[in-house]
Write an enzyme that holds these catalytic residues in place. Structure first.
Site, short mmCIF file in Angstrom:
data_model
loop_
_atom_site.label_atom_id
_atom_site.label_comp_id
_atom_site.label_asym_id
_atom_site.label_seq_id
_atom_site.Cartn_x
_atom_site.Cartn_y
_atom_site.Cartn_z
N SER A 234 0.83 -1.19 0.00
CA SER A 234 0.00 0.00 0.00
C SER A 234 0.88 1.26 0.00
CB SER A 234 -0.95 -0.04 1.21
OG SER A 234 -1.99 0.89 1.10
N ASP A 461 -8.88 -4.19 -6.06
CA ASP A 461 -8.36 -3.53 -4.86
C ASP A 461 -9.08 -2.20 -4.66
OD1 ASP A 461 -6.82 -2.09 -2.95
OD2 ASP A 461 -5.03 -3.24 -3.48
N HIS A 488 -7.55 -5.81 -0.69
CA HIS A 488 -6.42 -4.87 -0.70
C HIS A 488 -5.14 -5.63 -0.43
CE1 HIS A 488 -4.10 -1.29 -0.31
NE2 HIS A 488 -3.98 -1.34 1.00
#
Length: 520
Positions: A234, A461, A488
């Site tokens: 991320s 995602d 995610h």
């Protein structure tokens, strides 16, 4: 810049203590290793004193993860301001789980879970138990500057202030007086951050990704690794990208999973994320309407309207909970967003929405508390404070009312399930009042000399949309591994196809074949 040859490594046991139950400390010097920037030799060559990790745990999750066998922790000292290496210093909390097959050890795998502002010690401790990588690599986690066990810590709100902020739903008041009140609260928030953070504005000025990347290079050297092997999730992909641009010839390998588009500005990123969560909500609805107990009915076309009719009233009539708290509109939508990060949370999301129909809110509040990192004792981690502090210096502030209004319009159009029914306003965020300027901005990274890296991107995602990963892989000249799912991030999460490809790359430096796709 001076090139340092292979460093001698020394290991010294701490002197005997009068407390025979105290954990043994081990002081180890492995650096300086690799290229050392001028004026930073003392940092790059510092010894690390490894000890029990108990005192590094700051949250309930930390206590669970850091209590596992084989983990050792230390503090890394770095400059507060790399432009003034002889000035103030700060410390970075570091965790290491040594390779279980030391004769086959490749080096360290440095892990960052994202955020920004997420603590990394627990993430590395947890991931070290997944798959086979810990046989060949030391798993190393670090709490980025200002976060978790690193000192000083970015701190803005007290636990009581955070609870009150979540309960108020001030953003739903779009009258001129309401907007003025929101702006005043954001200005006050920024002032509290500067007042309550150790070393004040100087810390806030140097808490961004630019400086985290420099900390990682100091850590690389102190660990004795000539080249960095890195796993970033991320927002950790932005850290990896900045590191690759700052130190391209110091990279051995990188897996960047759940990517941020390096050229996308804050408004574009917000809108793209809205589109991602809308898609995840649509996928949830498709799953839900097949069930007899679907909280949103059995008609997919009506589900979004049913959701809004269920959640919007919480803005004026929050649900009273048994512990005296109230499920606000903001907490309900935060709980929903938390559940949309993974298909594994769809079941509790459906149950939580059914609870709201019964004027109950326990499950959605639990999901919101998880997102906000509120412990069972009512104590918050500082992740949300650090998140704001990093974002406020990583990107230029947005203060133009026309830009803000357009951003809100675009977001409502991108994620209509989250439309609260109120008109957009030009209310400012805390970054508009931040006491220090930004130190980063979106741009195409310049990474001449970097070896091939691997980007993992998931088609559904919600937080970091798939195309961002495509764009990052292109910008870095790396390989792209596609995972077809709604969640995610994907690597080291039990998907054999993704785990095998990523592990093979980290171990053997061979990218998966071009166009490789995996599915759950």
């Amino acid at each position: 810049m001076a090139l340092i040859g292979t460093a001698l490594s020394t290991l010294v046991l701490a002197a005997c203590t009068s407390n025979p139950g105290a954990p043994v400390q081990e002081t180890e010097r492995k650096g300086p290793t690799g290229v050392v920037p001028d004026g930073l030799s003392a940092f790059y060559g510092q010894a690390l004193t490894w000890e029990d990790c108990a005192d590094y745990a700051k949250t309930d999750n930390d206590k669970e993860q850091l209590g596992k066998d084989g983990l050792r922790c230390a503090h890394l000292t770095v400059p507060l301001d790399y432009g003034k290496p002889d000035g103030d210093t700060i410390t970075i909390g570091v965790l290491r789980k040594p390779a279980t097959e030391p004769d086959r050890r490749i080096g360290s795998l440095v892990v960052n879970p994202g955020g920004p502002g997420a603590a990394g010690l627990s993430a590395a401790a947890r991931l070290s138990g997944v798959g086979e990588l810990n046989k060949r690599f030391d798993f190393v986690g670090f709490d980025p500057r200002g976060v978790g066990s690193s000192e000083p810590t970015v701190r803005c709100l007290t636990d009581q202030e955070r609870d009150a902020e979540r309960a108020e739903d001030d953003e739903l008041d779009t009258s001129p007086a309401g907007v003025a009140r929101q702006d005043a609260e954001q200005e006050e928030f920024a002032a509290k951050c500067a007042e309550r953070t150790g070393k004040g504005a100087a810390m806030l000025a140097n808490v961004g990704t630019r400086d985290v990347a420099r900390d990682i290079d100091v850590l690389r050297s102190a660990l004795g690794d000539e080249k960095l092997t890195y796993l970033g999730y991320s927002y950790g992909t932005r850290i990896g990208t900045v590191y690759a641009e700052s130190f391209p010839r110091n990279v051995r390998a990188m897996v960047l999973d759940g990517a941020l588009d390096p050229e996308q500005d804050a408004v574009g990123e917000l809108v793209a994320q809205g589109e991602g969560f809308q898609k995840a909500f649509t996928d949830f609805v498709a799953w839900c309407v097949q069930r007899q107990d679907c909280s949103l009915g059995r008609d997919a076309k009506q589900a979004q309207t049913n959701f809004q009719q269920l959640i919007r009233p919480l803005g004026t009539r929050p649900v009273e909970l048994a512990d005296g708290r109230k499920l606000s509109y903001g907490d309900a939508t935060t709980g929903v967003i938390q559940a949309l990060y993974s298909e594994q949370l769809w079941e509790p999301l459906n149950t939580g929405l059914n609870e709201v129909k019964q004027n109950k809110g326990r499950i959605l509040m639990l999901l919101a508390d998880s997102y906000e990192e509120r412990g069972k004792d009512g104590h918050y981690s500082t992740t949300q404070d650090a998140f704001t502090a990093v974002r406020c210096v990583d990107d230029p502030r947005v203060t133009d009312p026309n830009v803000i209004l357009e951003a809100q319009r675009r977001y409502k159009a991108a994620a209509p399930f989250l439309d609260d029914g109120n008109p957009p306003t030009a209310s400012l965020d805390a970054c508009a009042y931040w006491p220090v300027p930004n130190t980063g901005e979106p741009h195409l990274p310049r990474v001449e000399g970097i070896p091939p890296i691997l980007v993992v991107s998931t088609t559904g995602d919600p937080a970091t949309p798939y195309e961002a990963g495509v764009n990052l892989a292109r910008a870095l000249g790396g390989g792209l591994l596609t995972y077809e799912a709604t969640q995610h991030t994907a690597f080291l999460q039990g998907v054999a196809c993704v785990d095998d490809a990523g592990s093979a790359y980290l171990t053997d430096l061979v990218l998966p074949e071009e166009g490789k796709r995996c599915s759950g």
